[in-house]
Motif scaffolding. Structure first.
Motif, PDB file in Angstrom:
ATOM      1  N   ARG B 487       0.824  -1.215   0.000  1.00  0.00           N
ATOM      2  CA  ARG B 487       0.000   0.000   0.000  1.00  0.00           C
ATOM      3  C   ARG B 487       0.861   1.269   0.000  1.00  0.00           C
ATOM      4  NH1 ARG B 487      -5.096   0.705   0.779  1.00  0.00           N
ATOM      5  NH2 ARG B 487      -5.832   2.789   1.273  1.00  0.00           N
ATOM      6  N   GLY B 488       1.868   1.287   0.857  1.00  0.00           N
ATOM      7  CA  GLY B 488       2.702   2.479   0.994  1.00  0.00           C
ATOM      8  C   GLY B 488       3.406   2.837  -0.301  1.00  0.00           C
ATOM      9  N   ILE B 489       4.030   1.850  -0.938  1.00  0.00           N
ATOM     10  CA  ILE B 489       4.816   2.156  -2.130  1.00  0.00           C
ATOM     11  C   ILE B 489       3.901   2.439  -3.325  1.00  0.00           C
ATOM     12  CG2 ILE B 489       5.172  -0.262  -2.859  1.00  0.00           C
ATOM     13  CD1 ILE B 489       7.666   2.709  -3.076  1.00  0.00           C
ATOM     14  N   VAL B 490       2.744   1.756  -3.390  1.00  0.00           N
ATOM     15  CA  VAL B 490       1.828   1.996  -4.517  1.00  0.00           C
ATOM     16  C   VAL B 490       1.322   3.431  -4.486  1.00  0.00           C
ATOM     17  CG1 VAL B 490      -0.470   1.441  -5.420  1.00  0.00           C
ATOM     18  CG2 VAL B 490       1.138  -0.386  -4.921  1.00  0.00           C
ATOM     19  N   ARG B 491       0.928   3.904  -3.329  1.00  0.00           N
ATOM     20  CA  ARG B 491       0.395   5.262  -3.323  1.00  0.00           C
ATOM     21  C   ARG B 491       1.495   6.297  -3.518  1.00  0.00           C
ATOM     22  NH1 ARG B 491      -1.777   5.529   2.683  1.00  0.00           N
ATOM     23  NH2 ARG B 491       0.175   5.811   3.806  1.00  0.00           N
ATOM     24  N   ARG B 492       2.713   5.940  -3.091  1.00  0.00           N
ATOM     25  CA  ARG B 492       3.825   6.858  -3.341  1.00  0.00           C
ATOM     26  C   ARG B 492       4.071   6.961  -4.841  1.00  0.00           C
ATOM     27  NH1 ARG B 492       8.662   8.036   0.163  1.00  0.00           N
ATOM     28  NH2 ARG B 492      10.072   9.250  -1.163  1.00  0.00           N
ATOM     29  N   ILE B 493       4.082   5.824  -5.520  1.00  0.00           N
ATOM     30  CA  ILE B 493       4.289   5.824  -6.977  1.00  0.00           C
ATOM     31  C   ILE B 493       3.221   6.681  -7.659  1.00  0.00           C
ATOM     32  CG2 ILE B 493       4.149   4.380  -9.052  1.00  0.00           C
ATOM     33  CD1 ILE B 493       5.297   2.080  -7.235  1.00  0.00           C
ATOM     34  N   GLN B 494       1.971   6.456  -7.289  1.00  0.00           N
ATOM     35  CA  GLN B 494       0.884   7.200  -7.926  1.00  0.00           C
ATOM     36  C   GLN B 494       0.968   8.693  -7.648  1.00  0.00           C
ATOM     37  OE1 GLN B 494      -2.495   5.060  -6.309  1.00  0.00           O
ATOM     38  NE2 GLN B 494      -2.808   3.975  -8.244  1.00  0.00           N
ATOM     39  N   ALA B 495       1.214   9.040  -6.385  1.00  0.00           N
ATOM     40  CA  ALA B 495       1.232  10.460  -6.011  1.00  0.00           C
ATOM     41  C   ALA B 495       2.432  11.172  -6.619  1.00  0.00           C
ATOM     42  CB  ALA B 495       1.239  10.594  -4.495  1.00  0.00           C
ATOM     43  N   MET B 496       3.591  10.545  -6.573  1.00  0.00           N
ATOM     44  CA  MET B 496       4.804  11.211  -7.065  1.00  0.00           C
ATOM     45  C   MET B 496       4.795  11.340  -8.581  1.00  0.00           C
ATOM     46  SD  MET B 496       6.273  12.138  -4.420  1.00  0.00           S
ATOM     47  CE  MET B 496       7.755  12.829  -5.161  1.00  0.00           C
ATOM     48  N   SER B 497       4.039  10.466  -9.251  1.00  0.00           N
ATOM     49  CA  SER B 497       3.984  10.530 -10.710  1.00  0.00           C
ATOM     50  C   SER B 497       3.187  11.737 -11.198  1.00  0.00           C
ATOM     51  CB  SER B 497       3.344   9.254 -11.264  1.00  0.00           C
ATOM     52  OG  SER B 497       4.095   8.149 -10.849  1.00  0.00           O
ATOM     53  N   LYS B 498       2.467  12.375 -10.307  1.00  0.00           N
ATOM     54  CA  LYS B 498       1.679  13.560 -10.705  1.00  0.00           C
ATOM     55  C   LYS B 498       2.564  14.801 -10.816  1.00  0.00           C
ATOM     56  CE  LYS B 498      -2.619  11.895  -8.741  1.00  0.00           C
ATOM     57  NZ  LYS B 498      -3.484  11.886  -7.569  1.00  0.00           N
ATOM     58  N   GLY B 499       3.706  14.783 -10.132  1.00  0.00           N
ATOM     59  CA  GLY B 499       4.615  15.941 -10.199  1.00  0.00           C
ATOM     60  C   GLY B 499       5.533  15.818 -11.403  1.00  0.00           C
ATOM     61  N   VAL B 500       6.302  16.854 -11.631  1.00  0.00           N
ATOM     62  CA  VAL B 500       7.224  16.836 -12.765  1.00  0.00           C
ATOM     63  C   VAL B 500       8.474  16.034 -12.440  1.00  0.00           C
ATOM     64  CG1 VAL B 500       8.646  18.284 -14.274  1.00  0.00           C
ATOM     65  CG2 VAL B 500       6.390  19.074 -13.546  1.00  0.00           C
ATOM     66  N   TYR B 501       8.917  16.124 -11.176  1.00  0.00           N
ATOM     67  CA  TYR B 501      10.237  15.582 -10.860  1.00  0.00           C
ATOM     68  C   TYR B 501      10.255  14.293 -10.059  1.00  0.00           C
ATOM     69  CZ  TYR B 501      12.375  19.345 -13.285  1.00  0.00           C
ATOM     70  OH  TYR B 501      12.778  20.180 -14.286  1.00  0.00           O
ATOM     71  N   GLY B 502       9.231  14.038  -9.272  1.00  0.00           N
ATOM     72  CA  GLY B 502       9.153  12.750  -8.605  1.00  0.00           C
ATOM     73  C   GLY B 502      10.228  12.533  -7.561  1.00  0.00           C
ATOM     74  N   ASP B 503      10.531  11.290  -7.320  1.00  0.00           N
ATOM     75  CA  ASP B 503      11.442  10.897  -6.268  1.00  0.00           C
ATOM     76  C   ASP B 503      12.904  11.168  -6.621  1.00  0.00           C
ATOM     77  OD1 ASP B 503       9.365   8.359  -5.014  1.00  0.00           O
ATOM     78  OD2 ASP B 503      10.548   9.710  -3.744  1.00  0.00           O
ATOM     79  N   ILE B 504      13.714  11.274  -5.584  1.00  0.00           N
ATOM     80  CA  ILE B 504      15.169  11.349  -5.754  1.00  0.00           C
ATOM     81  C   ILE B 504      15.627  10.032  -6.356  1.00  0.00           C
ATOM     82  CG2 ILE B 504      17.362  11.450  -4.499  1.00  0.00           C
ATOM     83  CD1 ILE B 504      15.897  13.275  -2.470  1.00  0.00           C
ATOM     84  N   GLN B 505      16.450  10.108  -7.399  1.00  0.00           N
ATOM     85  CA  GLN B 505      16.795   8.899  -8.147  1.00  0.00           C
ATOM     86  C   GLN B 505      18.139   8.365  -7.663  1.00  0.00           C
ATOM     87  OE1 GLN B 505      16.252   9.388 -12.372  1.00  0.00           O
ATOM     88  NE2 GLN B 505      14.250  10.338 -12.116  1.00  0.00           N
ATOM     89  N   ALA B 506      18.057   7.446  -6.716  1.00  0.00           N
ATOM     90  CA  ALA B 506      19.286   6.892  -6.147  1.00  0.00           C
ATOM     91  C   ALA B 506      18.949   5.628  -5.379  1.00  0.00           C
ATOM     92  CB  ALA B 506      19.931   7.889  -5.197  1.00  0.00           C
ATOM     93  N   ASN B 507      19.913   4.744  -5.284  1.00  0.00           N
ATOM     94  CA  ASN B 507      19.763   3.585  -4.422  1.00  0.00           C
ATOM     95  C   ASN B 507      20.334   3.934  -3.053  1.00  0.00           C
ATOM     96  OD1 ASN B 507      19.681   1.162  -3.132  1.00  0.00           O
ATOM     97  ND2 ASN B 507      21.301   0.187  -4.343  1.00  0.00           N
ATOM     98  N   LEU B 508      19.444   4.247  -2.117  1.00  0.00           N
ATOM     99  CA  LEU B 508      19.896   4.702  -0.809  1.00  0.00           C
ATOM    100  C   LEU B 508      20.304   3.549   0.101  1.00  0.00           C
ATOM    101  CD1 LEU B 508      17.293   7.538  -0.237  1.00  0.00           C
ATOM    102  CD2 LEU B 508      19.669   7.756  -0.878  1.00  0.00           C
ATOM    103  N   LEU B 509      20.226   2.323  -0.431  1.00  0.00           N
ATOM    104  CA  LEU B 509      20.651   1.179   0.366  1.00  0.00           C
ATOM    105  C   LEU B 509      22.066   0.742  -0.007  1.00  0.00           C
ATOM    106  CD1 LEU B 509      17.377  -0.969   0.150  1.00  0.00           C
ATOM    107  CD2 LEU B 509      17.988   0.776   1.838  1.00  0.00           C
ATOM    108  N   ASP B 510      22.615   1.401  -1.000  1.00  0.00           N
ATOM    109  CA  ASP B 510      23.925   0.982  -1.481  1.00  0.00           C
ATOM    110  C   ASP B 510      25.004   1.215  -0.433  1.00  0.00           C
ATOM    111  OD1 ASP B 510      26.611   1.556  -3.114  1.00  0.00           O
ATOM    112  OD2 ASP B 510      25.299   0.275  -4.318  1.00  0.00           O
ATOM    113  N   ARG B 511      25.981   0.353  -0.418  1.00  0.00           N
ATOM    114  CA  ARG B 511      27.092   0.447   0.517  1.00  0.00           C
ATOM    115  C   ARG B 511      27.779   1.804   0.418  1.00  0.00           C
ATOM    116  NH1 ARG B 511      31.322  -3.549  -1.646  1.00  0.00           N
ATOM    117  NH2 ARG B 511      30.215  -5.077  -0.410  1.00  0.00           N
ATOM    118  N   ASN B 512      27.866   2.338  -0.781  1.00  0.00           N
ATOM    119  CA  ASN B 512      28.624   3.568  -1.018  1.00  0.00           C
ATOM    120  C   ASN B 512      27.769   4.833  -1.060  1.00  0.00           C
ATOM    121  OD1 ASN B 512      31.090   2.145  -1.258  1.00  0.00           O
ATOM    122  ND2 ASN B 512      30.483   1.540  -3.340  1.00  0.00           N
TER     123      ASN B 512
END
Lengths: 249, 569
Positions: B487-512
């Protein structure tokens, strides 16, 4: 004691995350409780009733669809709290109403049904009119109804005491009527077996909200302590290694 | 030119301006290379303070000869009256600690609605110095604290007491007398919620305006306090600080990991700030006329940026190297283009092909700086509704297509690669401080915060594909019954897709992963400069350096303190 709405939301999120609510779900639960409380509808009292049982929900089956057609569905919440089960039912009601014009969703085996108010209000905000009805109690039956018009921001909510004899299943059932074509309004009929306990108009609910924005929330210190205590379950024990993970001097 | 409808029209649709694409702008490293600009919150605040002539004066000044005591400033802003309260207490150098887990500070402060009486002041005195260990009510809407930069402070007081001015070389290294370590608003510790501030206090209704105002007032007080102590120490030889030197003092800030989750937990707000900056840039590129005045001004700002960067001191090798590279690139830009250029596209393309991210983003800030008429009114559109609403009616097949379009970056990450999921973000039992650890720490792994958006999107996409094979016509609502965990990720995808820029594009789980990029991004929106990373997890920086002084409200104001230089005295 006095707390802010944001503090309450954050503490509730931690609390529900700690007992295993999923991402998205713990935010919803926090928002449902806060919404009731800030609109003067006793969300914290409802939470106190729910608290002893919230950890047990993780052992129960997930919500399932017992029956479904284009304009209706029957949902079994398997004795979960509405905090982690009702949102899916409201979603389904909304989706069917938009497709077919009107829908009826019957929910069984759901506790703390009053928490549905926020989700129903959100429907109204998005242009879908909703009305809902449920009963509660064993010796003394209370009736509850809520309604919101399409495009409205606040619902009406009525609760009354009756002389009705209830079925056990009534205590955990809820009926949601949803329409994208007609505006639904709800009031309880007034036969002699019925005495209104609370009757909140949309205007009264809005006024309560404005007060909460201005002054914050009053909460029993013991309840506040309990919520925060449960929430500590998401915190990691401190250690030298952990301090290094903060990166500071 | 700007109503909210006009803004939305410029952002998307047939008449949208040419904005830089999301896959360029929302790259984490690029966000971490951002600089302050005229839409930054500090710049906006100062414009309003000066042009609206806020009336700010001390109405209670009870300081002993060592600068300890209580101060209240009265603030008459266009739409309301407020009191700003400072408690200055002795703190030994051994007790001084910038971490969020500290329990004592040199100065603690509160910004309060209306006028406070002695009784209320006493309530504040019992609680404000305790910070997180105290409680306040909803009249308070900002709470903060600061520690002295002890060597700098003592040096400045000594100089003024002896009738001399602080040496510029010395200030250039540490351009502040105090450092803030947290500035709280939005309902923390019982204070007013953001909803109250946004609806009841129009003067503070832009994001973080109240917090920035408190830092501005702290700066003013720090200068006053230094002079006060110096004068008390040696009244015969004391000389006040020259204005141009005062202006060069800012406020130090120490920001750690605690700020990083904000960018992930308020994605719509961050996306909105980015939208306004990019819209400003798009307006400049489309409508910005280049005449001799603009060329001259551009040349001046370029030189100033070069000099400002040369004056920036940091011990961090990576930042030092980045700064050296930027200076070299800006000097080359100056040689190549300053004599004449036809349009901004030439310069932008040249920097995108030849220069580091830090230089590219500095050019963006420079372009915004040149055209106040095209840019400044965007300061009124930095707020947004932050509801991550689920659209249950969306056909699931459409949700799948949405992910493929908007979250291509997440689908492209190989999460099975070595180290791709090694990092976990968690909260410590010590003041709930956010920390960054490894999944090797089992407890941290089990209790990690849900900040791995890219990973969550990819897992969700896999589940959608499996579900669609059996139920190709189902709606999102039906999918949510079957997959409540998503539920959490689905609504985030839908809501963020309405903006021009959306989410920060990065893998925040990466070691580096470098959380520093997140910190710098938000701090740049605030308007700070002189970034001085102390590790990958925390950074010192300077706020309001070069800004007008409190006593200059009511005087001519040029709004030209971008990239301030050390005064020549």
């Amino acid at each position: 004691m006095h707390i802010s709405m944001n503090e309450l939301k954050a503490a509730l999120r931690r609390c529900f995350e700690s007992v295993g609510y999923f991402v998205g779900n713990y935010e919803d639960a926090a928002n449902m409780i806060l919404w009731l409380e800030k609109h003067g509808l006793a969300g914290l009292s409802e939470l106190e009733r729910a608290l002893p049982y919230i950890e047990a929900d993780s052992e129960k089956p997930h919500v399932s669809v017992v029956y479904e057609d284009s304009i209706s569905a029957t949902i079994d919440c398997h004795n979960r709290s509405a905090l982690n089960s009702i949102a899916a039912a409201v979603d389904l009601a909304q989706a069917k109403a938009l497709k077919s014009g009107i829908s009826t969703i019957t929910v069984h085996n759901c506790h703390n049904r009053k928490f549905v108010l926020k989700a129903l209000t959100d429907c109204g905000r998005r242009g879908i009119s909703v009305a809902a009805y449920w009963r509660n109690g064993s010796n003394s039956i209370t009736e509850h109804t809520v309604a919101i018009g399409s495009g409205d921001r606040y619902p009406s909510y009525i609760e009354s005491e009756t002389d009705l004899v209830g079925e056990d299943a009534d205590r955990r059932s809820l009926t949601i009527l949803c329409s994208s074509r007609i505006n639904l309004a709800a009031s309880l009929q007034a036969p002699v077996d019925h005495a209104t306990l609370v009757n909140f108009s949309p205007r009264a609910i809005e006024a309560n909200k404005k007060r909460s924005i201005d002054r914050g929330i009053e909460i029993n210190p013991d309840l506040w302590k309990r919520i925060n205590q449960i929430g500590t379950g998401i915190l990691v024990a401190n250690s030298e290694r952990s301090r290094a993970d903060a990166g500071g001097k | 030119m700007s109503t909210s409808v006009a803004i939305e029209t410029a952002l998307r649709g047939d008449r949208a301006l040419d904005l830089r694409p999301a896959n360029q702008v929302m790259n984490l490293e690029r966000l971490g290379a951002m600089h302050q600009n005229r839409l930054s919150f500090m710049r906006t605040l100062v414009r309003h303070l000066m042009r609206e002539q806020w009336d700010i004066a001390p109405r209670k000044m009870e300081l002993d000869k060592d600068g300890y005591g209580t101060v209240i400033y009265r603030i008459d802003a266009p739409h309301g009256r407020f009191d700003f309260v400072i408690f200055s207490n002795f703190l030994s150098s051994e007790s001084r600690n910038d971490r969020v887990i500290a329990t004592e500070w040199d100065i603690t402060m509160a910004l309060v609605e209306g006028e406070i009486d002695d009784l209320y002041l006493e309530r504040l005195r019992q609680n404000v110095p305790k910070q997180e260990a105290g409680r306040v009510d909803s009249r308070v809407f900002v709470l903060s604290r600061a520690n002295r930069s002890a060597r700098n402070f003592d040096y400045v007081v000594d100089q003024l007491a002896r009738g001399q001015q602080p040496e510029i070389d010395r200030i250039a290294k540490v351009g502040y007398l105090y450092r803030t370590t947290a500035v709280y608003g939005s309902g923390k510790l019982g204070m007013a919620d953001w909803e109250k501030v946004a609806t009841k206090f129009p003067d503070f209704a832009r994001p973080f305006t109240a917090e920035m105002f408190v830092c501005f007032m702290l700066r003013s007080f720090s200068l006053f306090q230094a002079e006060h102590i110096a004068k008390a120490r040696s009244p015969e030889t004391f000389q006040p600080m020259k204005s141009e030197i005062k202006r060069y003092f800012g406020i130090g800030n120490s920001t750690g990991l605690g700020m990083a989750p904000y960018l992930l937990n308020h994605p719509q707000l961050i996306s909105r700030w980015v939208e306004m900056r990019e819209l400003g840039l798009a307006r400049v590129r489309k409508f910005g006329i280049i005449d001799n005045h603009i060329r001259s001004r551009f040349s001046e700002l370029l030189k100033r940026s070069i000099e400002h960067t040369k004056e920036t001191t940091t011990e961090d090798q990576r930042q030092t190297h980045s700064n050296h590279v930027m200076v070299a690139e800006l000097e080359q830009l100056e040689r190549q283009f300053a004599p004449s250029f036809a349009d901004w596209e030439e310069l932008i393309q040249w920097t995108e092909q030849q220069c580091s991210l830090q230089t590219q983003e500095l050019l963006v800030s420079l372009l915004l700086e040149l055209y106040p008429d095209l840019v400044d009114n965007l300061e009124n559109y930095q707020r947004t509704d932050e509801a991550l609403d689920l659209d249950p009616t969306m056909p699931l097949a459409e949700l799948k297509s949405l992910i493929e379009c908007v979250y291509q970056w997440a689908l492209a990450i190989d999460f099975s690669a070595e180290g791709a999921r090694e990092t976990c973000w968690y909260r410590s039992e010590e003041k709930m401080e956010p920390r960054l650890g490894s999944i090797a720490n089992e407890e941290a792994k089990d209790k990690q915060m849900a900040l791995g958006v890219g990973y969550a999107v990819q897992k969700c996409y896999q589940q959608i594909n499996i579900y669609l094979e059996e139920h190709p016509d189902h709606s999102t609502a039906r999918f949510m019954v079957a997959q409540p965990k998503l539920r959490g990720i689905v609504r985030r995808i839908q809501a963020m897709s309405k903006g021009v820029y959306g989410d920060i594009q990065a893998n925040l789980l990466d070691r580096n992963v470098l959380p520093m990029h997140l910190l710098r991004c938000k701090l740049a929106f605030f308007g700070v400069s002189k970034f001085d990373p102390r590790s990958r997890l925390w950074v010192r920086n300077t706020m309001f350096q070069g800004a007008p002084l409190l006593e200059e409200i009511g005087q001519p104001f040029s709004d030209d303190w971008f990239m301030p230089l050390a005064p020549k005295v």
